[in-house]
Motif scaffolding. Structure first.
Motif, PDB file in Angstrom:
ATOM      1  N   ALA A   1       0.827  -1.214   0.000  1.00 48.36           N
ATOM      2  CA  ALA A   1       0.000   0.000   0.000  1.00 48.36           C
ATOM      3  C   ALA A   1       0.855   1.255   0.000  1.00 48.36           C
ATOM      4  O   ALA A   1       0.504   2.253  -0.646  1.00 48.36           O
ATOM      5  CB  ALA A   1      -0.939  -0.006   1.197  1.00 48.36           C
ATOM      6  N   LEU A   2       1.968   1.239   0.722  1.00 40.46           N
ATOM      7  CA  LEU A   2       2.861   2.402   0.704  1.00 40.46           C
ATOM      8  C   LEU A   2       3.506   2.579  -0.665  1.00 40.46           C
ATOM      9  O   LEU A   2       3.671   3.699  -1.142  1.00 40.46           O
ATOM     10  CB  LEU A   2       3.947   2.270   1.773  1.00 40.46           C
ATOM     11  N   ALA A   3       3.863   1.483  -1.314  1.00 39.76           N
ATOM     12  CA  ALA A   3       4.540   1.568  -2.607  1.00 39.76           C
ATOM     13  C   ALA A   3       3.570   1.889  -3.747  1.00 39.76           C
ATOM     14  O   ALA A   3       3.870   2.726  -4.601  1.00 39.76           O
ATOM     15  CB  ALA A   3       5.262   0.255  -2.893  1.00 39.76           C
ATOM     16  N   LEU A   4       2.400   1.239  -3.749  1.00 36.42           N
ATOM     17  CA  LEU A   4       1.485   1.342  -4.891  1.00 36.42           C
ATOM     18  C   LEU A   4       0.239   2.191  -4.638  1.00 36.42           C
ATOM     19  O   LEU A   4      -0.495   2.494  -5.572  1.00 36.42           O
ATOM     20  CB  LEU A   4       1.037  -0.055  -5.337  1.00 36.42           C
ATOM     21  N   GLY A   5      -0.052   2.482  -3.360  1.00 39.02           N
ATOM     22  CA  GLY A   5      -1.283   3.204  -3.053  1.00 39.02           C
ATOM     23  C   GLY A   5      -2.509   2.304  -3.120  1.00 39.02           C
ATOM     24  O   GLY A   5      -3.641   2.772  -3.171  1.00 39.02           O
ATOM     25  N   ARG A   6      -2.288   1.017  -3.072  1.00 42.58           N
ATOM     26  CA  ARG A   6      -3.366   0.027  -3.095  1.00 42.58           C
ATOM     27  C   ARG A   6      -2.851  -1.270  -2.498  1.00 42.58           C
ATOM     28  O   ARG A   6      -1.654  -1.444  -2.346  1.00 42.58           O
ATOM     29  CB  ARG A   6      -3.880  -0.202  -4.515  1.00 42.58           C
ATOM     30  N   THR A   7      -3.753  -2.154  -2.161  1.00 43.82           N
ATOM     31  CA  THR A   7      -3.355  -3.482  -1.731  1.00 43.82           C
ATOM     32  C   THR A   7      -3.696  -4.447  -2.865  1.00 43.82           C
ATOM     33  O   THR A   7      -4.246  -4.040  -3.876  1.00 43.82           O
ATOM     34  CB  THR A   7      -4.052  -3.879  -0.413  1.00 43.82           C
ATOM     35  N   THR A   8      -3.371  -5.702  -2.694  1.00 43.13           N
ATOM     36  CA  THR A   8      -3.700  -6.682  -3.721  1.00 43.13           C
ATOM     37  C   THR A   8      -4.929  -7.478  -3.298  1.00 43.13           C
ATOM     38  O   THR A   8      -5.216  -7.615  -2.105  1.00 43.13           O
ATOM     39  CB  THR A   8      -2.537  -7.651  -3.966  1.00 43.13           C
ATOM     40  N   ALA A   9      -5.633  -8.017  -4.280  1.00 36.03           N
ATOM     41  CA  ALA A   9      -6.824  -8.819  -3.980  1.00 36.03           C
ATOM     42  C   ALA A   9      -6.447 -10.056  -3.172  1.00 36.03           C
ATOM     43  O   ALA A   9      -7.180 -10.463  -2.267  1.00 36.03           O
ATOM     44  CB  ALA A   9      -7.526  -9.218  -5.273  1.00 36.03           C
ATOM     45  N   GLY A  10      -5.289 -10.650  -3.449  1.00 35.20           N
ATOM     46  CA  GLY A  10      -4.855 -11.844  -2.721  1.00 35.20           C
ATOM     47  C   GLY A  10      -4.581 -11.559  -1.257  1.00 35.20           C
ATOM     48  O   GLY A  10      -4.988 -12.331  -0.382  1.00 35.20           O
ATOM     49  N   LEU A  11      -3.895 -10.461  -0.971  1.00 39.55           N
ATOM     50  CA  LEU A  11      -3.622 -10.105   0.424  1.00 39.55           C
ATOM     51  C   LEU A  11      -4.915  -9.763   1.160  1.00 39.55           C
ATOM     52  O   LEU A  11      -5.095 -10.131   2.324  1.00 39.55           O
ATOM     53  CB  LEU A  11      -2.650  -8.930   0.499  1.00 39.55           C
ATOM     54  N   LEU A  12      -5.825  -9.082   0.485  1.00 44.64           N
ATOM     55  CA  LEU A  12      -7.110  -8.731   1.098  1.00 44.64           C
ATOM     56  C   LEU A  12      -7.921  -9.987   1.410  1.00 44.64           C
ATOM     57  O   LEU A  12      -8.489 -10.125   2.494  1.00 44.64           O
ATOM     58  CB  LEU A  12      -7.889  -7.791   0.173  1.00 44.64           C
ATOM     59  N   GLU A  13      -7.936 -10.915   0.461  1.00 42.74           N
ATOM     60  CA  GLU A  13      -8.697 -12.152   0.662  1.00 42.74           C
ATOM     61  C   GLU A  13      -8.079 -13.021   1.757  1.00 42.74           C
ATOM     62  O   GLU A  13      -8.788 -13.560   2.604  1.00 42.74           O
ATOM     63  CB  GLU A  13      -8.760 -12.928  -0.654  1.00 42.74           C
ATOM     64  N   LEU A  14      -6.745 -13.139   1.757  1.00 35.94           N
ATOM     65  CA  LEU A  14      -6.070 -13.933   2.792  1.00 35.94           C
ATOM     66  C   LEU A  14      -6.294 -13.327   4.175  1.00 35.94           C
ATOM     67  O   LEU A  14      -6.631 -14.034   5.131  1.00 35.94           O
ATOM     68  CB  LEU A  14      -4.569 -14.019   2.490  1.00 35.94           C
ATOM     69  N   GLY A  15      -6.130 -12.021   4.291  1.00 39.14           N
ATOM     70  CA  GLY A  15      -6.331 -11.367   5.578  1.00 39.14           C
ATOM     71  C   GLY A  15      -7.761 -11.482   6.068  1.00 39.14           C
ATOM     72  O   GLY A  15      -8.009 -11.741   7.255  1.00 39.14           O
ATOM     73  N   THR A  16      -8.710 -11.306   5.151  1.00 41.49           N
ATOM     74  CA  THR A  16     -10.128 -11.414   5.526  1.00 41.49           C
ATOM     75  C   THR A  16     -10.460 -12.832   5.977  1.00 41.49           C
ATOM     76  O   THR A  16     -11.202 -13.031   6.939  1.00 41.49           O
ATOM     77  CB  THR A  16     -11.022 -10.984   4.354  1.00 41.49           C
ATOM     78  N   PHE A  17      -9.902 -13.836   5.299  1.00 39.25           N
ATOM     79  CA  PHE A  17     -10.126 -15.231   5.683  1.00 39.25           C
ATOM     80  C   PHE A  17      -9.628 -15.480   7.116  1.00 39.25           C
ATOM     81  O   PHE A  17     -10.341 -16.049   7.939  1.00 39.25           O
ATOM     82  CB  PHE A  17      -9.421 -16.172   4.702  1.00 39.25           C
ATOM     83  N   CYS A  18      -8.395 -15.052   7.395  1.00 40.49           N
ATOM     84  CA  CYS A  18      -7.817 -15.268   8.732  1.00 40.49           C
ATOM     85  C   CYS A  18      -8.608 -14.532   9.813  1.00 40.49           C
ATOM     86  O   CYS A  18      -8.902 -15.091  10.870  1.00 40.49           O
ATOM     87  CB  CYS A  18      -6.362 -14.809   8.752  1.00 40.49           C
ATOM     88  N   LEU A  19      -8.969 -13.281   9.528  1.00 39.03           N
ATOM     89  CA  LEU A  19      -9.716 -12.497  10.514  1.00 39.03           C
ATOM     90  C   LEU A  19     -11.123 -13.064  10.713  1.00 39.03           C
ATOM     91  O   LEU A  19     -11.622 -13.109  11.839  1.00 39.03           O
ATOM     92  CB  LEU A  19      -9.782 -11.031  10.099  1.00 39.03           C
ATOM     93  N   ARG A  20     -11.754 -13.532   9.635  1.00 35.82           N
ATOM     94  CA  ARG A  20     -13.087 -14.137   9.767  1.00 35.82           C
ATOM     95  C   ARG A  20     -13.041 -15.341  10.691  1.00 35.82           C
ATOM     96  O   ARG A  20     -13.870 -15.502  11.592  1.00 35.82           O
ATOM     97  CB  ARG A  20     -13.645 -14.546   8.399  1.00 35.82           C
TER      98      ARG A  20
END
Length: 194
Positions: A146-165
């Protein structure tokens, strides 16, 4: 919800503003203070909820609301800190947050399962601790991306959401908000924004 499952909906865009991402460790401090103070009351509330469930077979409405509000807020703070959410958490408006956590409505729970809830939850708690490590690694990667690109990736978002869920499902089970054991498989395919 008829099936008693905790649902997590993450309708977040992939774009991230760099300055809030950079300052997350500082900006999350007030939320951790609120959560620490709130958890001082949550622990005895869970003990009272356990006794009430053994007597009535159903969580009292005020305890369900109180414990549910804590779980939602804690989940939204974790989602924001782990770069899964762009919206700064607000303890008074957890229902309006785009990272939504829906709990079942006061389900009846078997008294025998309630009596042995903590021993039954041990495998899920061990798995939750492993997912916590994965979530932390995904959050660090999402922070740098996010610091480098100003966005996150769909894979990181999905992995993080899975773990947090999974963590939130386990916590809801331990906090007696649901009788449904945490499931590894999400109920439906998660929505990943473009």
């Amino acid at each position: 919800m008829a099936d008693g499952r905790v649902r997590v909906e993450a309708g977040e865009p992939l774009l991230r503003r760099r300055l809030p991402v950079l300052l997350r460790a500082v900006l999350v401090i007030p939320h951790y203070i609120v959560l620490s103070i709130w958890s001082l009351v949550v622990v005895p509330a869970v003990a009272v909820a356990w006794l009430a469930l053994l007597i009535e077979g159903r969580l009292p409405a005020f305890l369900h609301r109180f414990l549910g509000a804590f779980l939602r807020y804690q989940g939204q703070v974790a989602a924001w800190f782990d770069v899964l959410s762009t919206r700064y958490p607000d303890p008074l408006h957890t229902g309006e947050h785009p990272f939504r956590i829906e709990l079942p409505d006061r389900p009846r729970q078997p008294r025998l399962v309630t009596m042995f809830r903590l021993p039954l939850a041990l495998p899920a708690l061990v798995l939750t601790s492993a997912f916590s490590v994965v979530l932390s690694l995904a959050a660090v990667a999402a922070w740098f991306v996010a610091l480098a690109l100003g966005r996150t990736t769909a894979g990181l978002l999905e992995l993080g959401t899975f773990c947090l869920r999974y963590q939130l499902e386990t916590q809801a089970y331990v906090m007696l908000l649901t009788a449904r054991y945490p499931a590894l498989a999400p109920e439906v395919a998660p929505h990943v924004p473009q």
